[in-house]
Scaffold this motif. Structure first.
Motif, short mmCIF file in Angstrom:
data_model
loop_
_atom_site.label_atom_id
_atom_site.label_comp_id
_atom_site.label_asym_id
_atom_site.label_seq_id
_atom_site.Cartn_x
_atom_site.Cartn_y
_atom_site.Cartn_z
N HIS A 165 0.83 -1.20 0.00
CA HIS A 165 0.00 0.00 0.00
C HIS A 165 0.87 1.25 0.00
N ILE A 166 0.28 2.32 -0.48
CA ILE A 166 0.91 3.65 -0.49
C ILE A 166 -0.10 4.64 0.05
N TYR A 167 0.28 5.41 1.04
CA TYR A 167 -0.64 6.40 1.60
C TYR A 167 -0.21 7.82 1.25
N ASP A 168 -1.12 8.54 0.64
CA ASP A 168 -0.94 9.96 0.36
C ASP A 168 -2.26 10.64 0.72
N GLY A 169 -2.28 11.35 1.84
CA GLY A 169 -3.50 11.98 2.33
C GLY A 169 -4.09 13.02 1.40
N LYS A 170 -3.34 13.44 0.39
CA LYS A 170 -3.85 14.45 -0.55
C LYS A 170 -4.49 13.82 -1.79
N ARG A 171 -4.51 12.49 -1.83
CA ARG A 171 -5.19 11.86 -2.96
C ARG A 171 -6.67 12.22 -2.94
N ILE A 172 -7.25 12.23 -4.12
CA ILE A 172 -8.65 12.63 -4.30
C ILE A 172 -9.50 11.40 -4.57
N GLY A 173 -10.69 11.39 -3.98
CA GLY A 173 -11.58 10.27 -4.22
C GLY A 173 -13.01 10.62 -3.87
N SER A 174 -13.87 9.59 -3.87
CA SER A 174 -15.28 9.78 -3.53
C SER A 174 -15.87 8.43 -3.13
N HIS A 175 -17.15 8.41 -2.85
CA HIS A 175 -17.79 7.19 -2.38
C HIS A 175 -17.53 5.98 -3.26
N ARG A 176 -17.39 6.17 -4.56
CA ARG A 176 -17.21 5.02 -5.45
C ARG A 176 -15.90 4.28 -5.18
N ASP A 177 -14.97 4.92 -4.43
CA ASP A 177 -13.67 4.31 -4.14
C ASP A 177 -13.65 3.53 -2.83
N ILE A 178 -14.70 3.63 -2.01
CA ILE A 178 -14.65 3.02 -0.68
C ILE A 178 -14.59 1.49 -0.76
N PHE A 179 -15.55 0.88 -1.44
CA PHE A 179 -15.55 -0.58 -1.49
C PHE A 179 -14.31 -1.14 -2.21
N PRO A 180 -13.88 -0.59 -3.36
CA PRO A 180 -12.64 -1.10 -3.96
C PRO A 180 -11.45 -1.04 -3.01
N THR A 181 -11.37 0.02 -2.20
CA THR A 181 -10.28 0.11 -1.22
C THR A 181 -10.41 -1.01 -0.18
N LEU A 182 -11.62 -1.23 0.32
CA LEU A 182 -11.84 -2.28 1.32
C LEU A 182 -11.54 -3.66 0.75
#
Length: 430
Positions: free
Chosen positions: A324-341
């Motif tokens: 994994h790579i964490y960058d708190g400035k990445r942009i996303g929305s609800h559509r990204d929650i389940f793919p992340t999980l």
């Protein structure tokens, strides 16, 4: 209320006409870069032998348009959630999918921008796009926890028919925690009991759990449990200028915001400290939509107005075994929650998404979609004036007051069209 729901249901009946499969594939290729909505998580030996619990809390009105005024000493909107926001993954450049609770739930769970199908002639059509199906296939027990009425939007009948194993409502929570009756309000029981009930499910489970929680306390008419002692809250000059409610009601809504956050924070703390659950429970949380009754057209807050935070806790043992790579400035929305999980809980599993991505993956598109407003690496723009882009200020959260020409003005319209095409295709496929 039932008659009013029936009237609205009748008025909102929508005829979803069929879509040619080839037309849908072309739209997908154009908008999400591939002709299919099917993706697959990588094969992961650790996740194959260790199935973590997954809890997703969708928090009523946890909008960034309030959260930007958070101050630990003078205006505490986080309470006991604060340390977890610092310790775990947090994305603040993040958009809610819609401006409505059930609308956001349906968009997250089914990819649909037509939320009233749960109350329509199509309510018994099973959708292969249901976001929890990968968990069901992997042997998970899938539950929805809502300490309100299960008749809301026909939610219980609809989700059970779609494939949820359980739908726990007001009455189920009350049976387990009779003292919650003292917190009963117009919408249901206080949030702390929804979280206590969820922990009860986790404590007594024999199978891995996927639990979707919908909170409700931070919803008008705002009501705090009498036993809750509020931490300091105050109205900033900004909030006084933007809020459309009476100042007394706005202050009370800050307190219910704090209470809801505090309840979530207590739940996370309990799970982390639990010897059994701490090492194998993923917790995610986001807002269902912005805090309402606020001016949404302030140019410097074009990205903030429809934004919600996305919080994610992944146990250390899982992080050690999933790249994994964490960058708190990445942009996303609800559509990204389940793919992340999915990527932190499922090995070699197919899933369906309209372009949602793992926000901790190697690379992301940096697009946050909301039905009204989109944010990208370049800035924020509105659906009604997509040619005007409001660029980021230095803090990467606020936007500049004067617009420039938008280099990708068509995404909002094309993505909404793709959502419509996809649900029409699924509804008529069977």
């Amino acid at each position: 209320m039932a008659i009013d729901w029936a009237r609205k249901d009748y008025q909102n009946q929508t005829v979803l006409k069929p879509v040619a499969e080839n037309d849908l594939k072309q739209a997908m290729e154009r908008v999400i870069g591939q002709s299919t909505p099917i993706y697959k998580t990588p094969k992961n030996a650790y996740l194959e032998s260790n199935h973590p619990n997954v809890v997703l809390a969708l928090m009523e009105s946890m909008g960034t348009n309030f959260l930007v005024d958070d101050d630990a000493r003078a205006n505490d909107l986080l309470g006991n959630l604060r340390p977890h926001f610092s310790q775990d993954f947090l994305f603040t450049r993040f958009q809610a999918g819609t401006s409505g609770t059930w609308d956001s739930i349906m968009m997250m769970l089914t990819q649909s921008n037509t939320s009233n199908i749960s109350q329509s002639a199509y309510k018994k059509v099973k959708l292969e796009s249901l976001a929890t199906l990968p968990y069901s296939r992997a042997g998970y027990e899938v539950s929805f926890v809502y300490a309100g009425a299960s008749t809301w939007r026909n939610s219980k009948q609809y989700l059970l028919h779609q494939g949820f194993d359980h739908f726990y409502d007001h009455d189920d929570v009350l049976k387990q925690f009779p003292e919650a009756k003292l917190t009963d309000g117009e919408w249901g029981l206080a949030d702390e009991y929804a979280f206590k009930f969820t922990q009860h499910l986790l404590d007594n489970s024999e199978k891995p759990q996927m639990i979707f929680i919908m909170s409700l306390t931070n919803h008008p008419p705002f009501k705090l449990p009498s036993s809750y002692e509020t931490k300091p809250t105050s109205l900033s000059s900004r909030l006084k200028a933007l809020a459309m409610n009476e100042h007394s009601e706005t202050l009370l809504s800050e307190q219910t915001y704090q209470y809801a956050s505090n309840s979530l924070g207590n739940f996370i703390s309990n799970i982390k400290q639990d010897s059994k659950l701490g090492s194998n429970t993923i917790i995610a949380a986001s807002g269902d939509h912005h805090m309402r009754n606020m001016n949404m057209d302030m140019k410097s807050e074009y990205a903030i107005s429809y934004a919600v935070p996305f919080y994610l806790h992944v146990p250390e043992d899982i992080l050690k075994n999933v790249p994994h790579i964490y960058d708190g400035k990445r942009i996303g929305s609800h559509r990204d929650i389940f793919p992340t999980l999915y990527h932190f809980s499922l090995s070699n599993q197919n899933y369906i998404s309209l372009g949602g991505q793992n926000l901790l993956g190697q690379k992301v598109d940096n697009i946050g979609f909301n039905q009204n407003r989109v944010i990208t690496e370049n800035g924020a723009y509105d659906r009604d004036r997509p040619q005007d882009l409001y660029q980021w200020q230095e803090d990467a959260l606020h936007t500049k007051d004067e617009p420039v020409k938008n280099p990708m003005p068509n995404f909002s319209r094309e993505y909404s069209q793709l959502q419509s095409m996809y649900i029409r295709y699924l509804i008529n496929k069977s």
